[in-house]
Design a protein around this motif. Structure first.
Motif, PDB file in Angstrom:
ATOM      1  N   LEU A   1       1.310  -1.525  -0.148  1.00 51.12           N
ATOM      2  CA  LEU A   1       0.260  -0.102   0.032  1.00 51.12           C
ATOM      3  C   LEU A   1       1.430   1.153  -0.187  1.00 51.12           C
ATOM      4  CD1 LEU A   1      -2.552   1.385   0.208  1.00 51.12           C
ATOM      5  CD2 LEU A   1      -2.665   0.696   3.207  1.00 51.12           C
ATOM      6  N   SER A   2       1.432   1.468   0.857  1.00 53.33           N
ATOM      7  CA  SER A   2       3.005   2.477   0.724  1.00 53.33           C
ATOM      8  C   SER A   2       3.113   2.494  -0.928  1.00 53.33           C
ATOM      9  CB  SER A   2       3.813   1.710   2.161  1.00 53.33           C
ATOM     10  OG  SER A   2       3.204   2.064   3.640  1.00 53.33           O
ATOM     11  N   ALA A   3       3.924   1.392  -0.912  1.00 49.02           N
ATOM     12  CA  ALA A   3       4.550   1.652  -2.666  1.00 49.02           C
ATOM     13  C   ALA A   3       3.211   2.627  -3.756  1.00 49.02           C
ATOM     14  CB  ALA A   3       4.865   0.477  -3.283  1.00 49.02           C
ATOM     15  N   ALA A   4       1.875   1.970  -3.154  1.00 52.60           N
ATOM     16  CA  ALA A   4       0.831   2.682  -3.720  1.00 52.60           C
ATOM     17  C   ALA A   4       1.089   4.360  -3.812  1.00 52.60           C
ATOM     18  CB  ALA A   4      -0.651   1.796  -4.603  1.00 52.60           C
ATOM     19  N   LEU A   5       0.836   4.295  -2.776  1.00 54.57           N
ATOM     20  CA  LEU A   5       0.876   5.508  -2.717  1.00 54.57           C
ATOM     21  C   LEU A   5       1.999   6.776  -2.576  1.00 54.57           C
ATOM     22  CD1 LEU A   5      -1.064   4.968   1.495  1.00 54.57           C
ATOM     23  CD2 LEU A   5      -2.313   6.286  -0.827  1.00 54.57           C
ATOM     24  N   ALA A   6       3.066   6.051  -2.561  1.00 57.48           N
ATOM     25  CA  ALA A   6       3.814   6.701  -2.623  1.00 57.48           C
ATOM     26  C   ALA A   6       3.954   6.385  -4.297  1.00 57.48           C
ATOM     27  CB  ALA A   6       5.384   5.927  -2.695  1.00 57.48           C
ATOM     28  N   ALA A   7       3.131   5.951  -5.725  1.00 58.52           N
ATOM     29  CA  ALA A   7       3.628   6.513  -6.705  1.00 58.52           C
ATOM     30  C   ALA A   7       2.556   7.201  -6.534  1.00 58.52           C
ATOM     31  CB  ALA A   7       3.763   4.820  -7.246  1.00 58.52           C
ATOM     32  N   ALA A   8       1.712   7.359  -6.171  1.00 61.34           N
ATOM     33  CA  ALA A   8       1.135   8.438  -6.974  1.00 61.34           C
ATOM     34  C   ALA A   8       0.678   9.371  -5.639  1.00 61.34           C
ATOM     35  CB  ALA A   8      -0.920   7.647  -6.369  1.00 61.34           C
ATOM     36  N   GLY A   9       1.485  10.033  -5.366  1.00 60.26           N
ATOM     37  CA  GLY A   9       1.255  10.980  -4.112  1.00 60.26           C
ATOM     38  C   GLY A   9       2.358  11.233  -3.763  1.00 60.26           C
ATOM     39  N   GLY A  10       3.576  10.410  -3.979  1.00 63.10           N
ATOM     40  CA  GLY A  10       5.068  10.706  -3.242  1.00 63.10           C
ATOM     41  C   GLY A  10       5.850  10.383  -2.116  1.00 63.10           C
ATOM     42  N   GLY A  27      -2.486   5.604  20.233  1.00 65.44           N
ATOM     43  CA  GLY A  27      -2.981   6.829  21.539  1.00 65.44           C
ATOM     44  C   GLY A  27      -5.115   6.237  21.340  1.00 65.44           C
ATOM     45  N   GLY A  28      -5.440   5.417  20.630  1.00 70.13           N
ATOM     46  CA  GLY A  28      -6.916   5.313  19.708  1.00 70.13           C
ATOM     47  C   GLY A  28      -7.369   4.214  20.218  1.00 70.13           C
ATOM     48  N   PRO A  29      -8.739   3.900  20.930  1.00 69.13           N
ATOM     49  CA  PRO A  29      -8.890   2.982  21.510  1.00 69.13           C
ATOM     50  C   PRO A  29      -8.843   1.687  20.822  1.00 69.13           C
ATOM     51  CG  PRO A  29     -10.918   4.539  21.591  1.00 69.13           C
ATOM     52  CD  PRO A  29     -10.260   5.236  20.680  1.00 69.13           C
ATOM     53  N   GLY A  30      -9.146   0.452  20.763  1.00 67.89           N
ATOM     54  CA  GLY A  30      -8.494  -0.817  20.538  1.00 67.89           C
ATOM     55  C   GLY A  30      -7.481  -0.940  19.581  1.00 67.89           C
ATOM     56  N   GLY A  31      -6.723  -0.006  19.572  1.00 69.41           N
ATOM     57  CA  GLY A  31      -6.075   0.539  18.633  1.00 69.41           C
ATOM     58  C   GLY A  31      -4.610  -0.667  19.427  1.00 69.41           C
ATOM     59  N   THR A  32      -3.995  -1.486  18.554  1.00 71.19           N
ATOM     60  CA  THR A  32      -2.609  -2.081  18.422  1.00 71.19           C
ATOM     61  C   THR A  32      -1.297  -1.233  18.843  1.00 71.19           C
ATOM     62  OG1 THR A  32      -2.362  -2.189  16.085  1.00 71.19           O
ATOM     63  CG2 THR A  32      -3.379  -3.733  16.834  1.00 71.19           C
ATOM     64  N   GLY A  33      -1.421  -0.601  19.199  1.00 71.86           N
ATOM     65  CA  GLY A  33      -0.152   0.505  19.823  1.00 71.86           C
ATOM     66  C   GLY A  33       1.546   1.293  18.674  1.00 71.86           C
ATOM     67  N   PHE A  34       1.924   2.085  19.275  1.00 69.26           N
ATOM     68  CA  PHE A  34       2.990   2.131  17.648  1.00 69.26           C
ATOM     69  C   PHE A  34       3.928   1.159  17.734  1.00 69.26           C
ATOM     70  CE2 PHE A  34       6.308   4.163  15.516  1.00 69.26           C
ATOM     71  CZ  PHE A  34       5.618   5.521  15.047  1.00 69.26           C
ATOM     72  N   SER A  35       4.206   0.933  16.128  1.00 72.01           N
ATOM     73  CA  SER A  35       4.942  -0.569  15.529  1.00 72.01           C
ATOM     74  C   SER A  35       6.588   0.167  14.722  1.00 72.01           C
ATOM     75  CB  SER A  35       4.284  -1.386  15.059  1.00 72.01           C
ATOM     76  OG  SER A  35       3.453  -2.149  16.629  1.00 72.01           O
ATOM     77  N   ALA A  40       8.823   0.852   9.133  1.00 76.78           N
ATOM     78  CA  ALA A  40       9.634  -0.101   8.667  1.00 76.78           C
ATOM     79  C   ALA A  40       9.245  -1.068   7.298  1.00 76.78           C
ATOM     80  CB  ALA A  40      10.483  -1.098   9.672  1.00 76.78           C
ATOM     81  N   ILE A  41       8.095  -1.644   7.682  1.00 70.93           N
ATOM     82  CA  ILE A  41       7.496  -2.014   5.927  1.00 70.93           C
ATOM     83  C   ILE A  41       7.535  -1.183   5.341  1.00 70.93           C
ATOM     84  CG2 ILE A  41       5.810  -3.293   5.087  1.00 70.93           C
ATOM     85  CD1 ILE A  41       7.799  -4.993   6.257  1.00 70.93           C
ATOM     86  N   ASP A  42       6.397   0.262   5.752  1.00 67.60           N
ATOM     87  CA  ASP A  42       5.984   1.251   5.266  1.00 67.60           C
ATOM     88  C   ASP A  42       7.277   2.492   3.886  1.00 67.60           C
ATOM     89  OD1 ASP A  42       3.254   1.370   5.790  1.00 67.60           O
ATOM     90  OD2 ASP A  42       3.339   2.674   7.452  1.00 67.60           O
ATOM     91  N   TRP A  72      14.481  -9.739  -0.256  1.00 62.69           N
ATOM     92  CA  TRP A  72      15.117  -8.615  -1.401  1.00 62.69           C
ATOM     93  C   TRP A  72      14.726  -7.653  -0.857  1.00 62.69           C
ATOM     94  CZ3 TRP A  72      18.670  -9.898  -5.306  1.00 62.69           C
ATOM     95  CH2 TRP A  72      19.439 -10.595  -5.151  1.00 62.69           C
ATOM     96  N   PHE A  73      13.378  -6.789  -0.348  1.00 62.77           N
ATOM     97  CA  PHE A  73      13.075  -5.555  -0.260  1.00 62.77           C
ATOM     98  C   PHE A  73      12.176  -5.006   1.035  1.00 62.77           C
ATOM     99  CE2 PHE A  73       9.917  -8.522  -2.102  1.00 62.77           C
ATOM    100  CZ  PHE A  73       8.732  -7.942  -2.110  1.00 62.77           C
ATOM    101  N   THR A  74      12.049  -6.233   1.799  1.00 62.04           N
ATOM    102  CA  THR A  74      11.521  -5.780   3.390  1.00 62.04           C
ATOM    103  C   THR A  74      12.662  -5.876   4.271  1.00 62.04           C
ATOM    104  OG1 THR A  74      10.947  -7.984   3.712  1.00 62.04           O
ATOM    105  CG2 THR A  74       9.282  -6.271   2.831  1.00 62.04           C
ATOM    106  N   PRO A  75      12.800  -4.984   5.200  1.00 65.14           N
ATOM    107  CA  PRO A  75      14.334  -5.517   6.360  1.00 65.14           C
ATOM    108  C   PRO A  75      13.739  -5.758   7.363  1.00 65.14           C
ATOM    109  CG  PRO A  75      12.492  -2.818   6.515  1.00 65.14           C
ATOM    110  CD  PRO A  75      12.028  -3.238   5.332  1.00 65.14           C
ATOM    111  N   PRO A  76      14.686  -6.613   8.279  1.00 67.33           N
ATOM    112  CA  PRO A  76      14.530  -6.697   9.299  1.00 67.33           C
ATOM    113  C   PRO A  76      13.811  -6.239  10.283  1.00 67.33           C
ATOM    114  CG  PRO A  76      17.113  -6.975   8.784  1.00 67.33           C
ATOM    115  CD  PRO A  76      16.530  -5.845   7.406  1.00 67.33           C
TER     116      PRO A  76
END
Length: 120
Positions: A1-10, A27-35, A40-42, A72-76
């Motif tokens: 998704l990040s690749a597509a968004l980058a291609a479309a909007g930078g 910060g949101g209710p039911g959120g999974t937390g900042f990761s 890194a994947i974004d 090859w394209f996603t970091p550890p």
């Protein structure tokens, strides 16, 4: 998704959207937390879109060849802080403008730079 968004909007717009999503998760209710693993994947997706755009049209085959294996394209992501509540994120990293936060992004970017797709 990040690749597509980058291609479309930078890349900056794509990264900003991912960052906002992580802050909402923290910060949101039911959120999974900042990761940082999600961050890194974004960033890897943005880098892939940038590499494809820079290679077009002649070098697209080389970029496509590098997509054969995920590592090859996603970091550890080992050792990256994940699932942090807003309070934990603020305690450890302050905010997204802090030096310690930027340092963590630099660690992620160095991992991306070392990936086979970009290191060859």
């Amino acid at each position: 998704l990040s690749a597509a968004l980058a291609a479309a909007g930078g890349g900056d717009a794509s990264f900003g959207m991912g960052e906002v999503k992580e802050l909402a998760d923290a910060g949101g209710p039911g959120g999974t937390g900042f990761s940082f693993d999600d961050i890194a994947i974004d960033r890897a997706g943005i880098r892939l879109a940038e590499a494809a755009a820079a290679s077009a049209p002649d070098g697209l085959g080389q970029v496509a060849e590098g997509l054969g294996a995920e590592n090859w394209f996603t970091p550890p992501i080992e050792g990256l802080a994940s699932f942090m509540s807003q309070a934990e994120f603020e305690r450890r990293f302050g905010d997204v403008d802090s030096a310690v936060y930027r340092d963590q992004l630099a660690v992620i970017d160095a991992r991306i730079d070392a990936l086979p797709l970009y290191a060859r």
